[in-house]
Design a protein around this motif. Sequence first.
Motif: not given
Length: 89
Positions: A41, A44-45, A48, A69
């Motif tokens: 989660r 992926e944030a 983006q 990340q």
Amino acid sequence: MYVVLEGIEGTGKSSLQRALARWLESEGLEVVCVREPGGGRVGEAIRQILLHEDIDLDPWAEALLFAAQRAQLAAETIRPALARGAWVV
């Protein structure tokens, strides 16, 4: 085992990852596939943000987001998979 595939966009890293994972699985091995940036989660944030064309990131901020990340992916996915004997590709 931890296998990293490096290359610029469009060189076939994802295709190679899928083929390698299928082969390892056919040998009876557990395989966990990950991607960077991404995965989980938080990853992926961050992905983006990194890929958003309208955000002009300072190079240091971009590098730190990649590092954040990677740290999260290592903690959530990579370390636990390696600890149980899985291959991470």
